[in-house]
Design an enzyme around this catalytic site. Structure first.
Site, short mmCIF file in Angstrom:
data_model
loop_
_atom_site.label_atom_id
_atom_site.label_comp_id
_atom_site.label_asym_id
_atom_site.label_seq_id
_atom_site.Cartn_x
_atom_site.Cartn_y
_atom_site.Cartn_z
N HIS A 54 -12.33 43.44 20.73
CA HIS A 54 -13.65 43.47 20.55
C HIS A 54 -13.96 44.08 20.61
O HIS A 54 -14.78 44.53 20.69
CB HIS A 54 -13.88 42.12 21.43
CG HIS A 54 -13.94 42.81 23.17
ND1 HIS A 54 -13.00 43.10 23.95
CD2 HIS A 54 -14.93 43.63 23.65
CE1 HIS A 54 -12.62 43.37 24.87
NE2 HIS A 54 -13.92 43.28 25.51
N ASP A 111 -5.55 40.41 22.07
CA ASP A 111 -6.95 41.19 22.15
C ASP A 111 -7.11 42.97 22.06
O ASP A 111 -7.51 43.22 22.97
CB ASP A 111 -7.94 41.10 23.72
CG ASP A 111 -10.14 41.93 22.94
OD1 ASP A 111 -9.91 41.98 22.09
OD2 ASP A 111 -10.17 41.20 23.97
N SER A 133 -12.59 48.03 28.75
CA SER A 133 -12.37 46.90 27.65
C SER A 133 -11.28 48.13 26.76
O SER A 133 -12.40 49.31 26.43
CB SER A 133 -13.17 46.43 27.09
OG SER A 133 -13.69 44.94 27.68
N1 ASP Z 1 -14.62 41.55 28.54
C1 ASP Z 1 -14.94 42.55 28.99
C2 ASP Z 1 -15.76 43.12 28.57
O1 ASP Z 1 -16.47 42.18 27.92
C3 ASP Z 1 -14.45 43.67 30.14
C4 ASP Z 1 -14.79 43.65 31.81
O2 ASP Z 1 -15.99 43.65 32.07
O3 ASP Z 1 -13.95 43.35 32.48
O4 ASP Z 1 -16.54 44.55 29.12
#
Ligand code: ASP
Length: 719
Positions: free
Chosen positions: A96, A231, A652
């Site tokens: 992502h 991911d 992330s």
């Molecule tokens: N998935 C998250 C993000 O969008 C990571 C997190 O906030 O823990 O950054």
């Protein structure tokens, strides 16, 4: 603002605060540790980390005199984290985090999002203009130096003296050394750190799994455990022949980092020590009770409502054609990600009685120290909230909604006749490039519906006295948001590729001037003028005052309760957080295991479901349990694991490291029950989610046949 705050702030130093924190950190009971630690201050928690299993010292993690773990950590494009995994510039981050780049290289005929991408030779690696990778060179507390030189100065004079000293500090630390530098405010302004860094700009895409791996579970599973998402994506940093940062050039060579993480293929087990070393974005742990209430009652509901509208349009468009699915992929992800988090955050804050907890703390503080600072903050907040709301709504409308508005704004210098000669030539060149980029992922029908639905929602929520003049009347007069947007688009040229191409080609000042009446341009300029004149100045002033009062608040808390830890909020700088591989039991009768396995991928598999479908080859390999060398002792392929590390957005892509500082996973998310942790951390239920490095290697090696990338890494067996 009582002057006492400023006076006291000057005498407060890090050393004092750390001494206050020390006692409790060492005696804390649970393995879940609140706090994102500044790398230069790790001595404070070294003993605790070692007691939990760490086999390294604070100097092994951060050192400016010889290579240390920090040299393998990367700030990826200013918003994510990443890590070096080979001596030849190979880097891992999240899928992502690399999503925008993967999308940029995708088309309907060459759909890297769906099919994945693997460069089998260096020549096949794909350049990414504008992508940056930053390595931290040095972090140094300069608070005392700044306070000392500003002694005796007041008001504007003080500010000027401060800025002058900051410039001198940065110059001394960077000049002639190929470094960039800045002085960053920490802890609501209680301290200031110089951070020098090296920024690389030639970063190439090496590999990405198909979205059915990298985004497996989609929005359904986002922010949820148990999780089965691979991911990750793979890039390579290139440098000039002296191993220094350079702009893209075909003869640049792979960067040799000062350190790269050995990759531990022996895996993780429940209870193992873990640490996450990356760039957490923003936490707000010192919001007072009224501010938390405002988040729950107003701020989150209005932002969620705006994004509900946007997502309804984008999701329907993406489901209608492959071209739109690709064009709106990155936008959908960025809109949906915070939207879902805010929902979880509201639920978590409510379940944990966050407002009551804040009230209790505030009452305790008042009792112990008699401090009035919370009342002062509340008085400021009452003035501040409408400006915060207007600002958030402006951001939602102008940056997460229709794209035509901002695009039109890019032409303002030409339309206003303010671009002269050379500046004009370079502006036109930039606009021609921007036009290509903009049009590539743009659909006027989608954008029109976005404008219509978002403007209507915006008007529902925006404090009336802070809305741009005439907008509500015009929208009502047109018969609602969608009808109004139809009118705007019917008369605008910005949504039309041919019109814009002609304008850019001919560059006729008269034609530009005429665009001053283009409705898309008229409205973005009104929105911006309103925001910059009516909202931003008061927002900024009040925010500054609240920050000063909040600095006093955190300081008062630390003084009143020396036995408690009051960690420093995240601010997009390098931090270390530590905990254990650990599950959780967030609700009665519910127990989460810390590990998920490939069996769960097959259990979730739903052919034809965009979130849970998979390529046939992946299904076959998983059904045949062809796990290669990557299965654990029980014969399972571990996919993801949870830990009790305190993380946030920006973490992330961060390396998840074991007791030896070896890579065991890549951090990418938090569980649904943790989404409130930016405001209220709860060690019993907050869990970060990491993709297991063995699954990453399995996808590269067994699924994608890109074993050459695995061979490039330093594999170790720690168990
Ligand atoms: N998935 C998250 C993000 O969008 C990571 C997190 O906030 O823990 O950054």
């Amino acid at each position: 603002m009582p002057l006492g705050y400023l006076g006291r702030m000057k005498t407060w130093t890090w050393k004092g605060a750390l001494a206050l924190c020390l006692a409790l950190v060492v005696s804390a009971q649970t393995s879940a540790k609140e706090g994102m630690w500044i790398p230069t201050l790790l001595k404070v928690v070294e003993g605790d980390m070692q007691a939990m299993g760490l086999k390294l010292t604070a100097e092994d993690i951060y050192n400016v005199n010889h290579s240390s773990l920090k040299d393998a950590g990367v700030h990826f494009n200013g918003g994510c984290s990443a890590e070096m995994v080979s001596a030849e510039g190979l880097l891992l981050t999240n899928h992502h985090c690399g999503y925008g780049q993967i999308q940029q290289h995708s088309s309907v005929d060459n759909d890297l999002l769906t099919d994945g991408f693997w460069a089998m030779t260096r020549a096949e690696e794909l350049p990414n203009p504008d992508l940056t990778c930053t390595f931290i060179d040095r972090i140094e507390d300069v608070t005392e130096r700044l306070l000392a030189v500003c002694e005796g100065f007041e008001g504007d004079d003080r500010e000027a003296r401060w800025d002058e000293e900051v410039a001198a500090i940065v110059k001394e630390a960077t000049e002639g050394q190929g470094l960039e530098g800045e002085v960053v405010e920490f802890d609501c302004g209680n301290s200031h750190f110089l951070i020098t860094s090296k920024v690389f700009r030639d970063v190439r895409l090496v590999g990405a799994p198909p979205s059915a791996v990298g985004k497996f579970g989609g929005d359904t599973d986002n922010w949820v455990w148990p999780r089965h998402t691979g991911d990750f994506s793979v890039f390579r940093i290139y440098a000039d022949r002296d191993n220094k940062p350079a702009e893209f050039a075909s003869d640049n060579v792979p960067y040799a980092p000062e350190h790269h993480f050995p990759v531990d293929v022996s895996g993780v087990q429940d209870g193992d020590f873990t640490m996450v070393f990356g760039f957490p974005g923003r936490t707000e742990q010192y919001l007072t009770s009224d501010a938390v209430e405002h988040v729950i009652e107003r701020l989150n509901p209005m932002r969620i409502a705006m994004r509900d509208e946007g997502l309804a349009v984008i999701n329907a468009a993406r489901a209608s054609s492959d071209a739109l699915r690709i064009a709106y992929a990155a936008k959908q992800s960025s809109v949906a990600n915070a939207w879902k988090k805010w929902k979880g955050q509201n639920r978590g804050l409510t379940e944990l009685h966050a407002i009551d907890k804040k009230h209790t703390l505030e009452a305790e503080l008042n009792k112990v120290s008699g401090s009035q600072v919370v009342e002062d903050i509340a008085a400021l907040n009452a003035q501040y909230f409408p400006f915060l709301e207007a600002r958030s709504l402006f951001i939602e409308l102008a940056y997460y909604g229709p794209e035509v508005l901002n695009y039109a704004h890019g032409f303002s210098a030409l339309i206003e006749g303010k671009a002269e000669d050379e500046a004009r030539e370079s502006l036109l060149a930039r606009l021609r490039v921007a036009e290509d980029g903009f049009r590539r992922d743009y659909d006027a029908g989608v954008d029109r519906r976005l404008l219509g639905r978002l403007v209507e929602e915006y008007l529902e929520w925006v404090p009336t006295n802070l809305a741009p003049d005439g907008l509500a009347a015009e929208v009502t007069g047109a018969g609602g948001g969608l009808a109004w947007a139809d009118k705007v688009f019917a008369k605008s040229v910005f949504d039309d590729a041919d019109d814009m191409a002609k304008l850019l080609e001919n560059d006729n000042p008269k034609s530009w001037k005429k665009l001053a009446k283009d409705p898309a341009y008229v409205w973005i300029e009104k929105l911006r003028a309103n925001y910059f004149a009516e909202v931003a100045p008061e927002y900024g002033r009040l925010r500054g005052e609240i920050a000063t009062a909040s600095a006093a608040y955190t300081q008062a808390l630390r003084e009143a309760f020396p036995e408690r830890v009051f960690p420093v909020d995240a601010n997009s700088t390098l931090r270390l957080t530590y905990g254990k591989v650990e599950g959780s039991a967030p609700y009665d009768g519910m127990q989460y295991n810390p590990l998920s396995t490939a069996r769960g991928i097959l259990q979730k598999y739903v052919p034809g479901d965009p979130d849970f479908d998979m390529p046939a080859r992946l299904v076959e390999l998983l059904e045949a349990e062809e796990y290669g060398d990557y299965a654990n002792e029980e014969g399972d392929l571990v996919v993801c694991f949870t830990g009790s590390n305190h993380t946030t957005g920006g973490n992330s892509g961060s390396p998840a490291l074991n007791d030896m500082g070896h890579l065991v996973g890549i951090n990418f998310d938090r569980s649904w029950e943790s989404t409130m942790s930016d405001i209220l951390f709860d060690g019993s239920r907050c869990r970060n989610i990491m993709v297991d490095i063995r699954y990453v290697l399995w996808v590269m090696d067994v699924y994608a046949g890109a074993g050459h990338l695995v061979e490039e890494m330093t594999l170790v067996q720690g168990r």
